[in-house]
Design an enzyme around this catalytic site. Structure first.
Site, PDB file in Angstrom:
ATOM      1  N   LYS A  68       1.046   0.527  -0.662  1.00  0.00           N
ATOM      2  CA  LYS A  68      -0.586   1.380  -1.548  1.00  0.00           C
ATOM      3  C   LYS A  68      -2.070   1.502  -0.884  1.00  0.00           C
ATOM      4  O   LYS A  68      -2.194   0.380   0.588  1.00  0.00           O
ATOM      5  CB  LYS A  68      -1.173   0.481  -2.615  1.00  0.00           C
ATOM      6  CG  LYS A  68      -1.510   1.788  -3.798  1.00  0.00           C
ATOM      7  CD  LYS A  68      -1.693   0.534  -4.987  1.00  0.00           C
ATOM      8  CE  LYS A  68      -2.940   1.368  -6.192  1.00  0.00           C
ATOM      9  NZ  LYS A  68      -3.006   0.475  -7.079  1.00  0.00           N
ATOM     10  N   SER A  81      -2.147  -1.253 -12.956  1.00  0.00           N
ATOM     11  CA  SER A  81      -1.818  -0.055 -12.414  1.00  0.00           C
ATOM     12  C   SER A  81      -0.199  -0.246 -11.429  1.00  0.00           C
ATOM     13  O   SER A  81       0.166   0.933 -10.099  1.00  0.00           O
ATOM     14  CB  SER A  81      -3.261   0.524 -11.425  1.00  0.00           C
ATOM     15  OG  SER A  81      -3.794   0.080 -11.793  1.00  0.00           O
ATOM     16  N   SER A  88      -2.270   3.579 -11.008  1.00  0.00           N
ATOM     17  CA  SER A  88      -2.817   3.902 -10.255  1.00  0.00           C
ATOM     18  C   SER A  88      -2.246   4.065  -9.040  1.00  0.00           C
ATOM     19  O   SER A  88      -2.074   4.301  -7.457  1.00  0.00           O
ATOM     20  CB  SER A  88      -4.171   3.897  -9.069  1.00  0.00           C
ATOM     21  OG  SER A  88      -4.120   1.723  -9.079  1.00  0.00           O
TER      22      SER A  88
END
Length: 478
Positions: free
Chosen positions: A83, A182, A158
């Site tokens: 990420k 997330s 996210s």
């Protein structure tokens, strides 16, 4: 075996093929890169990519496997997508923001460091919203990320890029971070597995490691792969004051769960739940019943005011301060939703608010704690709507679920409650698909620090369903 079949193989199976020389790290990486060149333009889940560097690492890994008697690392040659909010030494981390487009880190965060040391090959970064502050994955620097199952819909956030990449067969393993869901929101929306460990189980970098609502963890296509990653990343780290001393060895093989006591709630007593989410949740509970578990509906006595307001207060003191600071000098580079967050934080934040979430968290645990004491795990939906549209406005005042007007950021998810209850391990696993084709998911919540029991329940459930990506009919058509 086709290249697409290779791209969807679980890491545990890939490692067996590497050791028996039936597949090489170079073959796998080349298949992954070829598929990403074809598919990624349709979903836009990757930020930076390091294909040439990764190929060199794959060749070195291949040489190790070919050498008789050579020692290989636990994840030697496995493609990993990280990420774009977690540090990778020598690479930039943008946090989904133009503000950090030239920000290069001189070290990797502890979780990433351990995966690298275990032999994983970081070949790509996955997209995230600006500052990771939303359940959508769209930013000015990377654009809009789409759901592989239906590109009109978003992958959640996210860690939406990680969820989309896994579902699309563009990586074997991925990482995520989770402060309001997330990891689990995109795991559910994309039909993959995501684990929020107890805070401190996986060491992290600053300032996230000091945020008790925040967690870093694995995202995978199988429960066993999530356990594999956890067994590598968990445990104390000398540079993370909040990392806990105990290291838990998680199971990777399913075992019987006959007699396991499972508590559940579909809606916490107040959440509007999409009919497909509800139906798929009840079907998942039937699987547990067939496996011999004792399933019981419970009333936690929670209300919208108890948990929802508390997370907003907390975010205004955390993300809100960051958006305020950045907007002073960089407002022209920020997304509209981040600027609106800054406005709300200026308007709503007071120093007194920082204590309110702790009070509410304690109140919530007064009912969940006894439920978990008398049951092995608690199950509920991950998201109360399958997902939101790819162009969803997280500040839309007219956003509704099942006809009820709800908060456009948190009103479609049931994850943030367990960030507030930060010591409970939570694993999100697929429960089916909605009529739109978008997946749905359930959360398996454990007693504080009891990660192994959560994985035991999930492994048995996964085995009963026959896995989720084992054939072409179980994959997105892209």
């Amino acid at each position: 075996m086709s290249n697409d079949d290779i791209c969807y193989l679980p890491a545990i199976e890939v490692l067996k093929l590497f050791r028996t020389k039936k597949l090489s790290p170079v073959e796998l990486l080349k298949a992954m890169v070829a598929r990403s060149e074809k598919v990624n333009p349709k979903i836009n889940c990757f930020a930076d990519r390091y294909h040439d560097e990764a190929l060199a690492q794959a060749k070195a890994s291949e040489a190790r496997y070919m050498k008789r008697g050579a020692k290989t690392a636990p994840l030697d040659g496995i493609p990993l997508a990280v990420k774009d909010a977690q540090r990778v030494g020598g690479k930039r981390t943008t946090h989904g923001s133009l503000i950090f487009k030239d920000s290069v880190d001189d070290h990797s965060d502890p979780m990433i460091e351990r995966l690298q040391q275990a032999g994983a090959i970081i070949f790509a970064r996955t997209t995230t919203p600006e500052f990771c502050l939303s359940g959508i994955t769209a930013s000015r620097i990377w654009g809009v990320t789409r759901n592989p199952w239906n590109t009109g819909w978003g992958p959640g956030g996210s860690s939406g890029g990680s969820g989309a990449a896994l579902a699309a067969g563009l990586t074997t393993l991925a990482t995520g971070t989770d402060i309001g869901g997330s990891i689990r929101i995109p795991a559910s929306a994309c039909g993959v597995v995501g684990f929020k460990p107890p805070h401190g189980r996986n060491p992290d970098g600053p300032p996230s490691n000091f945020d008790r609502f925040n967690h870093c963890g694995p995202m995978t296509r199988t429960v066993a792969d999530a356990a594999l990653m956890q067994n590598i990343t968990s445990g104390p780290h000398p540079l993370d004051h909040d990392s806990i001393r105990q290291k838990v060895k998680l199971p990777t093989e399913p075992a019987a769960i006959k007699g396991m006591k499972i508590a559940f709630s579909v809606d916490f007593g107040y959440v509007p739940v999409d009919s497909d989410v509800r139906q798929n949740m009840m079907q998942a509970l039937e699987v547990f019943k067939r496996l011999g578990a004792r399933v019981e509906e419970v009333d936690l006595g929670w209300t919208e005011a108890v948990d929802h307001d508390a997370l907003h207060w907390y975010n205004m003191m955390n993300f809100g301060r960051q958006t305020i600071w950045q907007s002073k000098d960089n407002a022209d580079l920020m997304t509209d939703y981040a600027l609106k967050f800054a406005e709300a934080a200026r308007r709503n934040s007071t120093m007194d608010d920082i204590h309110k979430p702790w009070e509410r968290t304690h109140k919530m645990y007064q009912t969940l704690g006894p439920v978990l004491a008398s049951h092995d795990v608690f199950i509920c939906p991950t998201n109360n709507a399958p997902s939101v549209r790819a162009d969803h406005d997280p500040w839309d005042p007219e956003f509704r679920v099942n006809g009820k007007k709800v908060d456009p950021e948190f009103g479609w998810v049931m994850t943030h409650q367990f960030n507030m209850l930060h010591n409970c391990p939570v694993l999100s696993v697929p429960s089916g698909h909605a009529a739109s084709g978008v997946p749905t998911g359930i959360q398996i919540v454990g007693r504080t620090w009891d990660d192994a029991r959560v994985f035991k329940a999930a492994l048995a459930y996964e085995k009963a369903l026959g896995s989720w990506y084992t054939g072409k009919g179980k994959r997105p058509v892209l």
